[in-house]
Design a protein around this motif. Structure first.
Motif, PDB file in Angstrom:
ATOM      1  N   LYS A  78      23.686   7.094  -7.113  1.00 13.87           N
ATOM      2  CA  LYS A  78      23.390   5.426  -7.279  1.00 13.87           C
ATOM      3  C   LYS A  78      24.737   4.805  -6.806  1.00 13.87           C
ATOM      4  CE  LYS A  78      20.602   5.283 -11.519  1.00 13.87           C
ATOM      5  NZ  LYS A  78      20.653   4.795 -12.829  1.00 13.87           N
ATOM      6  N   LEU A 105      20.739  10.016 -17.209  1.00 12.53           N
ATOM      7  CA  LEU A 105      20.035   9.615 -16.049  1.00 12.53           C
ATOM      8  C   LEU A 105      19.418   8.367 -16.513  1.00 12.53           C
ATOM      9  CD1 LEU A 105      18.274  12.844 -14.932  1.00 12.53           C
ATOM     10  CD2 LEU A 105      19.819  11.373 -13.874  1.00 12.53           C
ATOM     11  N   LEU A 149      23.681  13.072  -9.649  1.00 12.91           N
ATOM     12  CA  LEU A 149      22.544  12.252  -9.021  1.00 12.91           C
ATOM     13  C   LEU A 149      22.899  10.713  -9.386  1.00 12.91           C
ATOM     14  CD1 LEU A 149      19.161  13.995 -10.432  1.00 12.91           C
ATOM     15  CD2 LEU A 149      19.937  13.193  -8.102  1.00 12.91           C
ATOM     16  N   ARG A 150      23.652  10.692 -10.522  1.00  6.81           N
ATOM     17  CA  ARG A 150      24.264   9.489 -11.016  1.00  6.81           C
ATOM     18  C   ARG A 150      25.166   8.992  -9.591  1.00  6.81           C
ATOM     19  NH1 ARG A 150      25.242   5.474 -15.103  1.00  6.81           N
ATOM     20  NH2 ARG A 150      23.901   6.569 -16.547  1.00  6.81           N
ATOM     21  N   ALA A 151      25.984   9.900  -8.963  1.00  7.37           N
ATOM     22  CA  ALA A 151      26.589   9.345  -8.064  1.00  7.37           C
ATOM     23  C   ALA A 151      25.898   8.890  -6.756  1.00  7.37           C
ATOM     24  CB  ALA A 151      27.597  10.859  -7.291  1.00  7.37           C
ATOM     25  N   PHE A 193      31.055  10.383 -13.323  1.00  2.00           N
ATOM     26  CA  PHE A 193      29.690  10.237 -12.672  1.00  2.00           C
ATOM     27  C   PHE A 193      29.797  10.482 -11.327  1.00  2.00           C
ATOM     28  CE2 PHE A 193      27.922   8.837 -16.558  1.00  2.00           C
ATOM     29  CZ  PHE A 193      28.555   7.866 -17.123  1.00  2.00           C
ATOM     30  N   ASP A 194      30.915  10.766 -10.571  1.00  4.46           N
ATOM     31  CA  ASP A 194      31.119  10.844  -9.295  1.00  4.46           C
ATOM     32  C   ASP A 194      31.253  12.555  -8.872  1.00  4.46           C
ATOM     33  OD1 ASP A 194      34.429   9.583  -9.044  1.00  4.46           O
ATOM     34  OD2 ASP A 194      33.618  11.334 -10.261  1.00  4.46           O
ATOM     35  N   MET A 230      27.360   7.240  -2.784  1.00  5.15           N
ATOM     36  CA  MET A 230      28.515   8.146  -2.052  1.00  5.15           C
ATOM     37  C   MET A 230      27.421   9.324  -1.683  1.00  5.15           C
ATOM     38  SD  MET A 230      31.992   8.435  -4.076  1.00  5.15           S
ATOM     39  CE  MET A 230      31.315   7.597  -5.623  1.00  5.15           C
TER      40      MET A 230
END
Lengths: 587, 318
Positions: B241, A585, B237-239, A568-569, B244
């Motif tokens: 959250k 999402l 987009l999750r990142a 997720f990063d 970062m």
């Protein structure tokens, strides 16, 4: 029969037996015997090694192994060392630390390699683990001396702080002074990567003088020569020491002080550092040379005659790292003096000059292979090589386990015959049956890969650059090398067919890196679709790959197996197929 | 965790002839999935949900010295060679991607699917091979630092005293000068410096030697820092959250036309200067790191920097 045996032994007995089993491989086998052994084993596993931090999630590790004391994590792929992985790709450790802070209050060892560690992570470590003992940050980045100060201030039982080759930002905090006066437990301290402003000598001296168990001390370059002698006198029990800067002019008082300090160190076995060393100071270490097993002169620009003299004093050497200034003559002297040599690394002093600036050729390596019967591990940079030399090396040193050859100019042919190096490397893999790591260079056709696929059955890591003619090369490796775990390739004409044909193989490996090859984005998407337990990451800073023509090849590709699913990063320049967009999402 | 050893992929080689490259897949009977894969390749082209990403959108230019009215003219001549490189350390912007992709297509057409350093070299005059030879960045930085130290301190020390010492220093410096001048056309030494932008916690690194001019550098930095919002993929987009990328989007929103940024650098003496004042080569030899500063913070700085530069230009001969 096994079931009856398993149930007849009590849990306590089994747990006691398992405590003697340390290696991960053996532990994994033990856990697969039966359900009850799985349960017992998972409760008593204390050490975890995660070779790819994205292969599994911290929650999964914690769920299976609730009582871990020691963890080792690796982040970025190996080619990140050569600036091939853009900044921001990933490898953040914070999530792991956060989860473990809650689950493992007794965690006492964290070892990280190629990960992004922030000051926040270090502060979290400092306050979460009461008995924290070992912190190793190898080739890490993202933190400053602020984070180190937090560790120094809070970790009362810290034994090991090793920052090898990490990038540390200087926040102008005198972090060493944050070790309280009551702190005395340091055993191993490696701060050789720190810049000049980041170490206070007086704090260092005080620290060294109150830590009687200090065995390994690797200082940074900024500590001057006279301070070195002081520190050595404070810690004559040192086993490993990294020296600092030698001043430019010889002063006899400094010299004799230094020589005296070294002569006190009867336990010293490993020396490194030697930045900017002036040859006239080298005799100061002669008193310890006969006992030295490890010598790292790879930052010392001293020339061959001085190196030969030094080597002649070191008959017990097992590990030697040196620059090509040593020349063939230096290596020949080494071959006749150091019969215990196991590992040799020769680095180039001037890699970007087309002309060699030191007389180092394949002859030096041949000499060492012939003269040192215990030689197992080789890393050798040179400018010319011949198949004949490689065959000689292979035939004389079948006990080689690591062979990494870098002929500096890509696609250089055998200088005697003009041929590619298939025969030479073929001999290496054929004779060295225990070879686990191999790096290729020079002119190479698909032929060499056929040999590798055929013979290199124990090979675990292969590095390839500017080699091969077609997909067949990659296919040979993927289909033949049974033990392959890591494959890294750059600038080779390998493409979709070999990759897709051997898709299942990729799940048996830790990772595959391919950059500047001929893989299309379509193939990546297809591979990703067919193999849900592979993460297929296209790293391309030029923009979205699917907006380009179909036969456009991706810039970089990193494929690794994972039970954690997609990460997720991911930064914007990492592209994956995105089927379950909606799912991801949702909160 | 290390898994247990898995089964290896089947693929007998004895049926494969060495010369027959592309026929390999159909002749090799132990790869039954090949035809299925090929079919899949054709059919599945439209079947994936790809995140539709559009480049462009609003972004601010990074201002350099030549945007400021000044006495000193910035002498940065754009280089003639095109900027496509075989590695992504210097990313080319979307406007120049057409030229780079066409050279790559040319290379693809002429050399089959081969895309190697040679074909890229043919396309450019200055070919760049990043990360070769494979020497760790740590070692490269150490050697460069060592070289710089020896070059400056070695000459300043009492050279007239010791004979062997001077011969060592001299030998050292000739090695150093060739180390710092990358004479080889194919291999180029990278000079990575850190770049931080105000408001973004994660810095980047840029290879100074991959750029021939201030314009190229500014373009790369704009791509790196100011064009990121439209490209954020859903996983990114999750990142967001995770916090970062948070600052990144916030900054980009601020940039919509109104506020601009200024490019500054820290030189060898530790001073922060406006980028663009000195000739490119001089800049390369003195830059330690870069910072993309908010203009609001920099306006106080710029006139003083220019004043100091005026004094320096008058007293030094560059």
């Amino acid at each position: 029969m096994p079931r009856r045996l398993a149930s007849s032994l009590s849990d306590e007995v089994l747990e006691h037996v398992f405590s003697f089993i340390q290696s991960d491989k053996d532990r994994n086998v033990v856990s697969a015997v039966c359900k009850s052994w799985y349960e017992i084993e998972r409760w008593c596993r204390r050490k975890i090694f995660v070779g790819n931090c994205y292969a599994v999630s911290p929650k999964m590790v914690i769920r299976r192994f609730p009582q871990v004391r020691s963890i080792e994590l690796k982040g970025k792929p190996h080619f990140a060392d050569f600036n091939l992985v853009p900044d921001g790709w990933g490898g953040y450790v914070l999530q792991w630390i956060t989860e473990m802070a809650g689950a493992y209050p007794w965690l006492d060892e964290i070892r990280l390699k190629r990960m992004v560690v922030t000051d926040e992570s270090l502060e979290l470590i400092a306050k979460s683990f009461k008995d924290f003992k070992v912190l190793v940050l190898a080739s890490c980045e993202g933190f400053s001396t602020d984070g180190l100060a937090a560790i120094a201030a809070s970790c009362k039982n810290l034994r090991e702080l090793d920052l090898r080759e990490s990038e540390v930002d200087d926040s102008s905090v005198h972090w060493l002074s944050h070790f309280p006066e009551t702190y005395t437990s340091m055993v191993s301290l490696n701060i050789s990567c720190l810049g000049s402003g980041e170490v206070s000598f007086s704090a260092l001296e005080r620290l060294v003088s109150r830590c009687p168990n200090l065995r390994s001390l690797k200082l940074n370059r900024a500590v001057p020569l006279d301070k070195t002698a002081n520190i050595l006198r404070l810690a004559p029990q040192l086993v490993e020491f990294s020296t600092c800067t030698y001043s430019a002019e010889l002063r006899s008082d400094v010299f004799s002080n230094l020589a005296g300090a070294f002569s006190n160190c009867k336990e010293l076995r490993s020396l490194s550092g030697f930045w900017d060393v002036v040859p006239d100071y080298l005799p100061a270490i002669y008193s310890v040379c006969s006992r030295l097993t490890s010598l790292n002169l790879s930052y010392a620009t001293i020339q061959s005659p001085d190196l030969i003299k030094l080597a002649s004093h070191c008959p017990s050497l097992q590990h030697l790292l040196v620059l090509d200034y040593t020349e063939d003559s230096g290596l020949e002297a080494l071959a006749s003096n150091s019969k215990d040599l196991q590992e040799l690394r020769v680095f180039p002093s001037d890699p970007f000059d087309a002309e060699p600036n030191a007389s180092l050729t394949e002859q030096g390596l041949v000499a060492v292979s012939l003269g040192c019967p215990k030689l197992q591990s080789v890393l050798y940079f040179c400018r010319r090589m011949s198949n004949a030399a490689l065959v000689t090396i292979a035939q004389n040193r079948p006990n080689l386990t690591r062979f990494r050859l870098c002929i500096i100019e890509p696609k250089t042919a055998d200088y005697l015959t003009g041929e590619p190096f298939g025969v030479g490397f073929g001999a290496i893999v054929e004779h060295c049956k225990d070879l686990i790591r191999l790096s290729l260079s020079g002119l190479l056709t698909d032929c060499v890969f056929e040999y590798i696929g055929k013979y290199a059955k124990k090979l675990e890591m292969l590095s390839v650059a500017f080699a091969g003619d077609s997909d067949l090369g990659l296919h040979h490796v993927l289909s033949g090398c049974e033990s392959l775990r890591k494959l890294e390739i750059r600038d080779c004409p390998f493409g979709d067919k070999a990759l897709l044909t051997n898709a299942a193989k990729l799940e048996t490996m830790r990772s595959l890196w391919m950059s500047s090859c001929s893989v299309s984005f379509e193939a990546c998407k297809l591979l990703s679709q067919k193999m849900p337990r592979l993460n297929v990451e296209v790293i391309d800073e030029r923009g979205p790959p699917d907006s380009r023509p179909e036969n456009y090849t991706v810039d970089k590709l990193y494929i690794y197996r994972s039970v954690a699913g997609p990460r997720f990063d991911m930064p914007p320049f990492v592209w994956t197929k995105d089927e379950d967009l909606a799912l991801r999402l949702s909160p | 965790m290390q898994g247990g050893g898995g089964g290896s992929e089947s693929g007998s080689m004895s049926t494969v002839s060495r010369e027959d490259n592309m026929v390999m897949s159909s002749e090799d009977s132990s790869c039954p999935d090949e035809s299925e894969l090929e079919l899949g390749l054709g059919l599945s082209l439209g079947g994936f949900k790809m995140h539709q990403v559009s480049r462009g959108g609003h972004y601010a230019r990074i201002l350099t010295a030549k945007d400021f009215p000044s006495v000193i003219s910035a002498s940065s001549s754009p280089s003639s060679s095109s900027s496509s490189s075989s590695s992504s350390s210097s990313s080319s912007s979307s406007s120049s991607s057409s030229s780079s992709s066409s050279s790559l297509r040319r290379a693809n057409v002429t050399a089959g699917t081969k895309r190697n350093a040679d074909s890229v070299a043919a396309a450019n005059s200055s070919s760049q091979v990043v990360g070769w030879p494979p020497i760790r960045a740590y070692r490269m930085n150490s050697m460069v630092n060592q070289a710089k130290n020896q070059a400056t301190e070695g000459f300043n020390s009492t050279m007239e005293n010791h004979k062997s010492e001077t011969s060592t220093v001299e030998k050292g410096t000739t090695g150093i000068s060739s180390y710092q001048n990358s004479g080889n056309a194919k291999l180029r030494k990278s000079l990575f410096v850190k770049v931080n932008m105000d408001g973004i916690p994660i810095g980047r690194k840029v290879d100074m030697n991959a750029h021939e001019s201030y314009e190229k550098l500014a373009k790369t930095l704009e791509d790196m820092f100011l064009k990121t919002t439209p490209n954020v993929n859903p996983a990114g987009l999750r990142a967001l959250k995770l916090g970062m990328m948070n600052k990144l989007t916030r900054s980009s929103k601020l940039l919509d036309g109104s506020s601009d940024f200024v490019l500054t650098y820290e030189d060898k003496e530790g001073d922060w200067m406006l980028v663009g004042d000195v000739p490119w080569k001089v800049f390369l030899s003195s830059v330690k790191r870069l910072r993309i500063m908010r203009t609001s913070e920099a306006t106080g700085l710029a006139p003083r920097l220019h004043e100091r530069n005026c004094q320096r230009q008058r007293s030094k001969h560059i």
